[in-house]
Write a protein that holds these residues in place. Structure first.
Motif, mmCIF file in Angstrom:
data_model
loop_
_atom_site.group_PDB
_atom_site.id
_atom_site.type_symbol
_atom_site.label_atom_id
_atom_site.label_comp_id
_atom_site.label_asym_id
_atom_site.label_seq_id
_atom_site.Cartn_x
_atom_site.Cartn_y
_atom_site.Cartn_z
ATOM 1 N N SER A 191 13.476 4.602 -14.718
ATOM 2 C CA SER A 191 14.886 4.693 -15.085
ATOM 3 C C SER A 191 15.781 3.936 -14.108
ATOM 4 O O SER A 191 16.791 3.377 -14.500
ATOM 5 C CB SER A 191 15.328 6.163 -15.152
ATOM 6 N N GLY A 192 15.426 3.939 -12.838
ATOM 7 C CA GLY A 192 16.254 3.224 -11.874
ATOM 8 C C GLY A 192 15.815 3.474 -10.452
ATOM 9 O O GLY A 192 14.887 4.247 -10.186
ATOM 10 N N VAL A 193 16.497 2.809 -9.519
ATOM 11 C CA VAL A 193 16.263 2.966 -8.093
ATOM 12 C C VAL A 193 17.487 3.649 -7.517
ATOM 13 O O VAL A 193 18.611 3.190 -7.698
ATOM 14 C CB VAL A 193 16.058 1.609 -7.401
ATOM 15 N N SER A 194 17.278 4.746 -6.826
ATOM 16 C CA SER A 194 18.401 5.452 -6.237
ATOM 17 C C SER A 194 18.873 4.736 -4.987
ATOM 18 O O SER A 194 18.069 4.228 -4.209
ATOM 19 C CB SER A 194 17.986 6.890 -5.867
ATOM 20 N N PRO A 195 20.196 4.716 -4.748
ATOM 21 C CA PRO A 195 20.711 4.088 -3.527
ATOM 22 C C PRO A 195 20.540 4.987 -2.300
ATOM 23 O O PRO A 195 20.941 4.632 -1.218
ATOM 24 C CB PRO A 195 22.181 3.865 -3.848
ATOM 25 N N ARG A 196 19.947 6.144 -2.478
ATOM 26 C CA ARG A 196 19.794 7.081 -1.376
ATOM 27 C C ARG A 196 18.352 7.553 -1.267
ATOM 28 O O ARG A 196 17.601 7.563 -2.239
ATOM 29 C CB ARG A 196 20.692 8.313 -1.581
ATOM 30 N N VAL A 197 17.985 7.979 -0.073
ATOM 31 C CA VAL A 197 16.664 8.579 0.135
ATOM 32 C C VAL A 197 16.872 9.932 0.771
ATOM 33 O O VAL A 197 17.627 10.074 1.724
ATOM 34 C CB VAL A 197 15.787 7.703 1.062
ATOM 35 N N VAL A 229 14.303 13.080 -16.771
ATOM 36 C CA VAL A 229 14.270 12.114 -15.678
ATOM 37 C C VAL A 229 14.045 12.864 -14.365
ATOM 38 O O VAL A 229 14.788 13.789 -14.031
ATOM 39 C CB VAL A 229 15.576 11.295 -15.609
ATOM 40 N N TYR A 230 13.003 12.471 -13.650
ATOM 41 C CA TYR A 230 12.627 13.097 -12.389
ATOM 42 C C TYR A 230 12.937 12.153 -11.233
ATOM 43 O O TYR A 230 12.934 10.929 -11.395
ATOM 44 C CB TYR A 230 11.128 13.427 -12.388
ATOM 45 N N VAL A 231 13.193 12.718 -10.069
ATOM 46 C CA VAL A 231 13.487 11.933 -8.875
ATOM 47 C C VAL A 231 12.293 12.030 -7.926
ATOM 48 O O VAL A 231 11.827 13.124 -7.617
ATOM 49 C CB VAL A 231 14.768 12.442 -8.188
ATOM 50 N N VAL A 232 11.790 10.880 -7.497
ATOM 51 C CA VAL A 232 10.600 10.840 -6.644
ATOM 52 C C VAL A 232 10.829 9.869 -5.486
ATOM 53 O O VAL A 232 11.270 8.735 -5.702
ATOM 54 C CB VAL A 232 9.350 10.383 -7.435
ATOM 55 N N THR A 233 10.538 10.320 -4.273
ATOM 56 C CA THR A 233 10.612 9.460 -3.099
ATOM 57 C C THR A 233 9.204 9.014 -2.723
ATOM 58 O O THR A 233 8.289 9.829 -2.649
ATOM 59 C CB THR A 233 11.262 10.191 -1.914
ATOM 60 N N LYS A 289 0.864 -1.177 0.000
ATOM 61 C CA LYS A 289 0.000 0.000 0.000
ATOM 62 C C LYS A 289 0.900 1.226 0.000
ATOM 63 O O LYS A 289 1.771 1.367 0.869
ATOM 64 C CB LYS A 289 -0.928 0.015 1.214
ATOM 65 N N VAL A 290 0.704 2.079 -0.967
ATOM 66 C CA VAL A 290 1.510 3.290 -1.100
ATOM 67 C C VAL A 290 0.749 4.449 -0.480
ATOM 68 O O VAL A 290 -0.417 4.676 -0.787
ATOM 69 C CB VAL A 290 1.815 3.574 -2.586
ATOM 70 N N SER A 291 1.414 5.173 0.408
ATOM 71 C CA SER A 291 0.725 6.255 1.109
ATOM 72 C C SER A 291 1.082 7.641 0.594
ATOM 73 O O SER A 291 0.274 8.557 0.674
ATOM 74 C CB SER A 291 1.033 6.184 2.613
ATOM 75 N N GLU A 292 2.305 7.793 0.034
ATOM 76 C CA GLU A 292 2.723 9.148 -0.338
ATOM 77 C C GLU A 292 3.887 9.116 -1.300
ATOM 78 O O GLU A 292 4.704 8.186 -1.284
ATOM 79 C CB GLU A 292 3.117 9.902 0.942
ATOM 80 N N GLY A 293 3.953 10.107 -2.176
ATOM 81 C CA GLY A 293 5.072 10.266 -3.093
ATOM 82 C C GLY A 293 5.337 11.744 -3.328
ATOM 83 O O GLY A 293 4.397 12.538 -3.392
ATOM 84 N N HIS A 294 6.593 12.113 -3.430
ATOM 85 C CA HIS A 294 6.927 13.519 -3.662
ATOM 86 C C HIS A 294 8.319 13.633 -4.269
ATOM 87 O O HIS A 294 9.141 12.738 -4.142
ATOM 88 C CB HIS A 294 6.877 14.318 -2.358
ATOM 89 N N MET A 295 8.556 14.757 -4.934
ATOM 90 C CA MET A 295 9.897 15.064 -5.419
ATOM 91 C C MET A 295 10.667 15.717 -4.265
ATOM 92 O O MET A 295 10.187 16.687 -3.683
ATOM 93 C CB MET A 295 9.833 16.014 -6.614
ATOM 94 N N PRO A 296 11.826 15.176 -3.911
ATOM 95 C CA PRO A 296 12.590 15.726 -2.790
ATOM 96 C C PRO A 296 12.926 17.196 -2.993
ATOM 97 O O PRO A 296 13.101 17.669 -4.120
ATOM 98 C CB PRO A 296 13.862 14.865 -2.785
#
Length: 234
Positions: free
Chosen positions: A226-232, A186-190, A160-167
Motif C-alpha cells: 500500500s505504501g511506505v510510511s515516512p516514520r519508523v 492494511v497492516y503496518v510492518v517495520t 538481506k532482510v533480517s527481521e520484520g514485525h508489526m510495531p
C-alpha cells in the motif's frame, strides 16, 4: 602569474547512493502531509500516534539482529538478474513486507533503466488505489538523471532482510479496536536488514536499513503493497 586549474571532482558511485537516500528523506518529509491518509489505510484512528511516533532516519537504522538468520531478497530483485522480482503469494503481512523491503533495497542499474525498475515495483502495489500511496514507493528510487549516472558506474545493490514485525503501537491500536482493520485490511510492518552496494572497479559498501511499510492483506487476496510510511516506530 598563471591561474590555477581546478579539476571537477570525480563522480563516485557511493555518492550516488547517498544522493539517492537524501532525495528519499526529502520526499519522506513531504509525505508528512499523507500521514492522515495512511491512518485511513490502516483503518484505526488510534494509529495516528504510531504514524507520528518518530523520524525515519536510515543512518540510525537498527543493525540486523545477531540471533536471526538473514533471509535474502527475492532472487529476481537481488540486483543480479536485471529485473524486479514478482511479489510473493502470501497472506502473511510480515512475510510480504520483508520481501517488499528486500525488493526496495535492491536494484541493478547495469541491466534496466529507471522506468523499467519503477514498472517492476508497480506490480507489487495493491490495485485498490483508494488504499495506496504510489508516490511514497516511487520516492525510494533515484530519479532518471541519478540512475543514469549510477548506470555509468555499473552500480547495483543487493539486500538481506533480517527481521520484520508489526510495531507495538499498531498492535495496541488493533487490540483496542479489532474491527477497524476490516475496512481496508492494511497492516503496518517495520522491517530491518542490510543493503550491499557494488560498482565498477571492485568498489563496495554496506549499511543497515530499516523501513516501515503499509501492506494490504484481504482474506480472499494475496498481500500487496500500500505504501511506505515516512516514520519508523519500534
Amino acid at each position: 602569474m598563471p591561474k590555477k586549474r581546478h579539476s571537477k571532482p570525480r563522480f563516485q558511485p557511493r555518492t550516488a547512493a547517498l544522493m539517492s537516500r537524501t532525495a528519499s528523506w526529502s520526499t519522506n518529509r513531504r509525505l508528512a502531509a499523507g500521514i492522515a491518509a495512511l491512518t485511513i489505510l490502516a483503518g484505526a484512528a488510534g494509529l495516528t500516534a504510531y504514524l507520528t511516533a518518530g523520524p525515519d532516519d536510515p543512518t540510525k537504522a537498527p543493525a540486523p539482529a545477531a540471533t536471526s538468520s538473514p533471509s535474502p531478497a527475492p532472487p529476481a530483485g537481488s540486483g543480479s538478474s536485471g529485473s524486479v522480482g514478482s511479489p510473493p503469494s502470501t497472506h502473511d503481512p510480515v512475510e510480504f513486507a520483508k520481501a517488499a523491503a528486500g525488493t526496495l533495497w535492491s536494484y541493478d542499474t547495469r541491466q534496466i533503466n529507471q522506468k523499467q525498475h519503477l514498472a517492476g515495483l508497480k506490480a507489487w502495489m495493491s490495485p485498490e488505489t483508494k488504499y495506496t500511496d504510489w508516490e511514497s514507493v516511487a520516492s525510494q528510487v533515484p530519479d532518471p538523471t541519478l540512475w543514469s549516472r549510477m548506470h555509468d558506474n555499473g552500480q547495483y545493490a543487493t539486500a538481506k532482510v533480517s527481521e520484520g514485525h508489526m510495531p507495538q503501537a499498531f498492535t495496541k491500536a488493533l487490540g483496542d479496536n479489532p474491527g477497524a482493520i476490516t475496512e481496508a485490511y492494511v497492516y503496518v510492518v517495520t522491517v530491518s536488514g542490510k543493503q550491499s552496494i557494488s560498482w565498477r572497479g571492485g568498489g563496495a559498501g554496506a549499511e543497515g536499513r530499516a523501513v516501515t511499510l503499509a501492506v494490504q492483506c484481504r482474506p480472499d487476496h494475496n498481500c500487496a503493497l500500500s505504501g511506505v510510511s515516512p516514520r519508523v516506530a519500534p
